[in-house]
Design a protein around this motif. Structure first.
Motif, PDB file in Angstrom:
ATOM      1  N   ILE A 105     105.981 -59.238  74.566  1.00 29.19           N
ATOM      2  CA  ILE A 105     104.671 -59.780  74.186  1.00 29.19           C
ATOM      3  C   ILE A 105     104.176 -59.130  72.901  1.00 29.19           C
ATOM      4  CG2 ILE A 105     102.226 -59.852  74.844  1.00 29.19           C
ATOM      5  CD1 ILE A 105     103.254 -60.212  77.775  1.00 29.19           C
ATOM      6  N   ASP A 106     104.285 -57.808  72.805  1.00 29.18           N
ATOM      7  CA  ASP A 106     103.870 -57.110  71.585  1.00 29.18           C
ATOM      8  C   ASP A 106     104.674 -57.590  70.380  1.00 29.18           C
ATOM      9  OD1 ASP A 106     101.968 -55.674  72.977  1.00 29.18           O
ATOM     10  OD2 ASP A 106     103.202 -53.864  73.154  1.00 29.18           O
ATOM     11  N   SER A 107     105.969 -57.775  70.571  1.00 29.53           N
ATOM     12  CA  SER A 107     106.823 -58.262  69.483  1.00 29.53           C
ATOM     13  C   SER A 107     106.390 -59.655  69.038  1.00 29.53           C
ATOM     14  CB  SER A 107     108.290 -58.300  69.925  1.00 29.53           C
ATOM     15  OG  SER A 107     108.768 -57.003  70.159  1.00 29.53           O
ATOM     16  N   ALA A 108     106.175 -60.534  69.998  1.00 31.02           N
ATOM     17  CA  ALA A 108     105.774 -61.905  69.666  1.00 31.02           C
ATOM     18  C   ALA A 108     104.423 -61.923  68.951  1.00 31.02           C
ATOM     19  CB  ALA A 108     105.725 -62.756  70.935  1.00 31.02           C
ATOM     20  N   VAL A 109     103.473 -61.154  69.456  1.00 31.61           N
ATOM     21  CA  VAL A 109     102.136 -61.111  68.829  1.00 31.61           C
ATOM     22  C   VAL A 109     102.243 -60.591  67.398  1.00 31.61           C
ATOM     23  CG1 VAL A 109      99.861 -60.006  68.907  1.00 31.61           C
ATOM     24  CG2 VAL A 109     100.869 -60.932  70.996  1.00 31.61           C
ATOM     25  N   LEU A 110     103.005 -59.530  67.191  1.00 32.21           N
ATOM     26  CA  LEU A 110     103.149 -58.972  65.846  1.00 32.21           C
ATOM     27  C   LEU A 110     103.803 -59.981  64.902  1.00 32.21           C
ATOM     28  CD1 LEU A 110     102.832 -56.625  63.869  1.00 32.21           C
ATOM     29  CD2 LEU A 110     105.052 -55.762  64.670  1.00 32.21           C
ATOM     30  N   LEU A 111     104.911 -60.564  65.327  1.00 37.90           N
ATOM     31  CA  LEU A 111     105.627 -61.493  64.446  1.00 37.90           C
ATOM     32  C   LEU A 111     104.819 -62.761  64.162  1.00 37.90           C
ATOM     33  CD1 LEU A 111     109.233 -60.996  65.839  1.00 37.90           C
ATOM     34  CD2 LEU A 111     108.302 -60.161  63.663  1.00 37.90           C
ATOM     35  N   ILE A 112     104.168 -63.309  65.163  1.00 43.70           N
ATOM     36  CA  ILE A 112     103.352 -64.514  64.956  1.00 43.70           C
ATOM     37  C   ILE A 112     102.154 -64.202  64.052  1.00 43.70           C
ATOM     38  CG2 ILE A 112     101.824 -66.166  66.115  1.00 43.70           C
ATOM     39  CD1 ILE A 112     103.851 -66.060  68.487  1.00 43.70           C
ATOM     40  N   THR A 113     101.529 -63.057  64.263  1.00 47.39           N
ATOM     41  CA  THR A 113     100.397 -62.664  63.414  1.00 47.39           C
ATOM     42  C   THR A 113     100.844 -62.508  61.966  1.00 47.39           C
ATOM     43  OG1 THR A 113      99.342 -61.529  65.274  1.00 47.39           O
ATOM     44  CG2 THR A 113      98.589 -60.929  63.065  1.00 47.39           C
ATOM     45  N   VAL A 127      95.094 -57.332  62.008  1.00 47.16           N
ATOM     46  CA  VAL A 127      96.184 -57.139  62.981  1.00 47.16           C
ATOM     47  C   VAL A 127      95.682 -56.349  64.194  1.00 47.16           C
ATOM     48  CG1 VAL A 127      98.508 -56.197  63.336  1.00 47.16           C
ATOM     49  CG2 VAL A 127      97.949 -57.330  61.187  1.00 47.16           C
ATOM     50  N   SER A 128      94.864 -55.362  63.978  1.00 50.08           N
ATOM     51  CA  SER A 128      94.310 -54.579  65.084  1.00 50.08           C
ATOM     52  C   SER A 128      93.428 -55.442  65.984  1.00 50.08           C
ATOM     53  CB  SER A 128      93.504 -53.389  64.561  1.00 50.08           C
ATOM     54  OG  SER A 128      94.339 -52.500  63.864  1.00 50.08           O
ATOM     55  N   LEU A 129      92.606 -56.288  65.383  1.00 53.94           N
ATOM     56  CA  LEU A 129      91.759 -57.181  66.180  1.00 53.94           C
ATOM     57  C   LEU A 129      92.583 -58.194  66.969  1.00 53.94           C
ATOM     58  CD1 LEU A 129      88.722 -57.843  63.801  1.00 53.94           C
ATOM     59  CD2 LEU A 129      88.702 -56.642  66.000  1.00 53.94           C
ATOM     60  N   VAL A 130      93.625 -58.719  66.355  1.00 54.44           N
ATOM     61  CA  VAL A 130      94.488 -59.663  67.067  1.00 54.44           C
ATOM     62  C   VAL A 130      95.103 -58.989  68.289  1.00 54.44           C
ATOM     63  CG1 VAL A 130      96.662 -60.960  66.931  1.00 54.44           C
ATOM     64  CG2 VAL A 130      94.972 -61.163  65.101  1.00 54.44           C
ATOM     65  N   PHE A 131      95.625 -57.785  68.115  1.00 55.30           N
ATOM     66  CA  PHE A 131      96.212 -57.070  69.250  1.00 55.30           C
ATOM     67  C   PHE A 131      95.160 -56.751  70.308  1.00 55.30           C
ATOM     68  CE2 PHE A 131     100.118 -56.586  66.961  1.00 55.30           C
ATOM     69  CZ  PHE A 131     101.047 -56.592  67.993  1.00 55.30           C
ATOM     70  N   THR A 132      93.972 -56.402  69.879  1.00 57.66           N
ATOM     71  CA  THR A 132      92.904 -56.094  70.824  1.00 57.66           C
ATOM     72  C   THR A 132      92.579 -57.309  71.687  1.00 57.66           C
ATOM     73  OG1 THR A 132      91.966 -54.477  69.310  1.00 57.66           O
ATOM     74  CG2 THR A 132      90.497 -55.346  71.015  1.00 57.66           C
ATOM     75  N   LYS A 140     107.626 -58.800  56.851  1.00 60.15           N
ATOM     76  CA  LYS A 140     107.656 -58.870  58.320  1.00 60.15           C
ATOM     77  C   LYS A 140     108.652 -57.882  58.915  1.00 60.15           C
ATOM     78  CE  LYS A 140     106.901 -63.813  58.253  1.00 60.15           C
ATOM     79  NZ  LYS A 140     107.027 -63.822  56.815  1.00 60.15           N
ATOM     80  N   LYS A 141     109.826 -57.815  58.324  1.00 58.56           N
ATOM     81  CA  LYS A 141     110.870 -56.929  58.851  1.00 58.56           C
ATOM     82  C   LYS A 141     110.439 -55.466  58.769  1.00 58.56           C
ATOM     83  CE  LYS A 141     115.852 -56.342  58.606  1.00 58.56           C
ATOM     84  NZ  LYS A 141     117.087 -56.772  57.958  1.00 58.56           N
ATOM     85  N   ARG A 142     109.848 -55.063  57.646  1.00 61.57           N
ATOM     86  CA  ARG A 142     109.374 -53.690  57.485  1.00 61.57           C
ATOM     87  C   ARG A 142     108.285 -53.373  58.501  1.00 61.57           C
ATOM     88  NH1 ARG A 142     105.151 -50.861  55.473  1.00 61.57           N
ATOM     89  NH2 ARG A 142     104.069 -52.710  54.730  1.00 61.57           N
ATOM     90  N   TRP A 143     107.318 -54.276  58.628  1.00 60.18           N
ATOM     91  CA  TRP A 143     106.224 -54.081  59.590  1.00 60.18           C
ATOM     92  C   TRP A 143     106.786 -53.941  61.004  1.00 60.18           C
ATOM     93  CZ3 TRP A 143     100.691 -54.521  59.947  1.00 60.18           C
ATOM     94  CH2 TRP A 143     100.043 -54.444  58.710  1.00 60.18           C
ATOM     95  N   TYR A 144     107.695 -54.842  61.356  1.00 63.73           N
ATOM     96  CA  TYR A 144     108.238 -54.810  62.721  1.00 63.73           C
ATOM     97  C   TYR A 144     108.948 -53.489  62.992  1.00 63.73           C
ATOM     98  CZ  TYR A 144     110.392 -56.132  67.073  1.00 63.73           C
ATOM     99  OH  TYR A 144     110.769 -56.164  68.397  1.00 63.73           O
ATOM    100  N   LYS A 145     109.852 -53.120  62.118  1.00 64.93           N
ATOM    101  CA  LYS A 145     110.617 -51.877  62.321  1.00 64.93           C
ATOM    102  C   LYS A 145     109.712 -50.648  62.343  1.00 64.93           C
ATOM    103  CE  LYS A 145     115.148 -53.026  60.433  1.00 64.93           C
ATOM    104  NZ  LYS A 145     116.114 -52.712  59.378  1.00 64.93           N
ATOM    105  N   LYS A 146     108.717 -50.643  61.483  1.00 61.21           N
ATOM    106  CA  LYS A 146     107.861 -49.473  61.340  1.00 61.21           C
ATOM    107  C   LYS A 146     106.857 -49.329  62.482  1.00 61.21           C
ATOM    108  CE  LYS A 146     105.006 -47.199  57.850  1.00 61.21           C
ATOM    109  NZ  LYS A 146     104.498 -47.256  56.478  1.00 61.21           N
ATOM    110  N   TYR A 147     106.367 -50.457  63.011  1.00 57.90           N
ATOM    111  CA  TYR A 147     105.209 -50.379  63.898  1.00 57.90           C
ATOM    112  C   TYR A 147     105.416 -50.802  65.348  1.00 57.90           C
ATOM    113  CZ  TYR A 147     102.674 -49.730  59.539  1.00 57.90           C
ATOM    114  OH  TYR A 147     102.236 -49.264  58.341  1.00 57.90           O
ATOM    115  N   ILE A 148     106.465 -51.512  65.682  1.00 60.52           N
ATOM    116  CA  ILE A 148     106.547 -52.083  67.026  1.00 60.52           C
ATOM    117  C   ILE A 148     106.554 -51.014  68.128  1.00 60.52           C
ATOM    118  CG2 ILE A 148     109.066 -52.338  67.077  1.00 60.52           C
ATOM    119  CD1 ILE A 148     106.384 -54.660  68.661  1.00 60.52           C
ATOM    120  N   LEU A 149     107.247 -49.924  67.931  1.00 58.91           N
ATOM    121  CA  LEU A 149     107.283 -48.891  68.980  1.00 58.91           C
ATOM    122  C   LEU A 149     105.925 -48.211  69.164  1.00 58.91           C
ATOM    123  CD1 LEU A 149     110.816 -47.298  68.446  1.00 58.91           C
ATOM    124  CD2 LEU A 149     110.086 -48.907  70.222  1.00 58.91           C
TER     125      LEU A 149
END
Length: 154
Positions: free
Chosen positions: A37-45, A133-138, A54-63
């Protein structure tokens, strides 16, 4: 005769806390599910925001997003557990499955998701981007399951 004041009923605790404690193998579903779910939300956002990295953001922040999201959910669940114990000693007279208890627990977790992401995870990014991005995740990943009474699950 049983004393009703001393009965602690776990049926009012909400998923995931009691489910994960009673059924530890449920972690095998919850952890990958939350990560997905976190991965999908990040990538869709990032796709909607037309981010070129996108690739840099995903690798850097998903964990970090995943870990802080789980931590925020655990804090909210701990609040529910605390309220359960307060209720069992009759210091607090609101039913544990009341929205007066579950909504604050959900808001505590959602608030922590925002704080962790805005001030820690995305702190080196542009203010506008990290706010969005923080608001979307919230909003999207708040633990809405806290609002589902455990009695619905059995």
């Amino acid at each position: 005769m049983k004393n009703p004041k001393k009965d602690v009923k776990l049926y009012n605790l909400l998923f995931p806390l009691w489910m994960l404690l009673l059924f530890p193998h449920a972690w095998l579903i919850v952890l990958p599910g939350n990560f997905a779910i976190d991965s999908a939300v990040l990538l869709i956002t990032l796709l909607i925001l037309k981010c070129k990295e996108k690739k840099r953001w995903y690798k850097k922040y998903i964990l970090l997003i995943f870990a802080f999201g789980m931590l925020a959910d655990i804090v909210g669940a701990a609040f529910l557990l605390y309220m359960l114990f307060m209720n069992s000693y009759e210091k607090f007279s609101v039913p544990i499955d009341s929205p007066l208890i579950t909504i604050p627990a959900m808001l505590i977790s959602a608030g922590l998701i925002f704080v962790f992401n805005y001030f820690i995870t995305f702190r080196k990014e542009d203010k506008k981007m990290r706010l969005i991005v923080s608001l979307v995740f919230t909003i999207v990943t708040a633990p809405y399951t806290f609002l589902v009474p455990a009695s619905w699950l059995y």
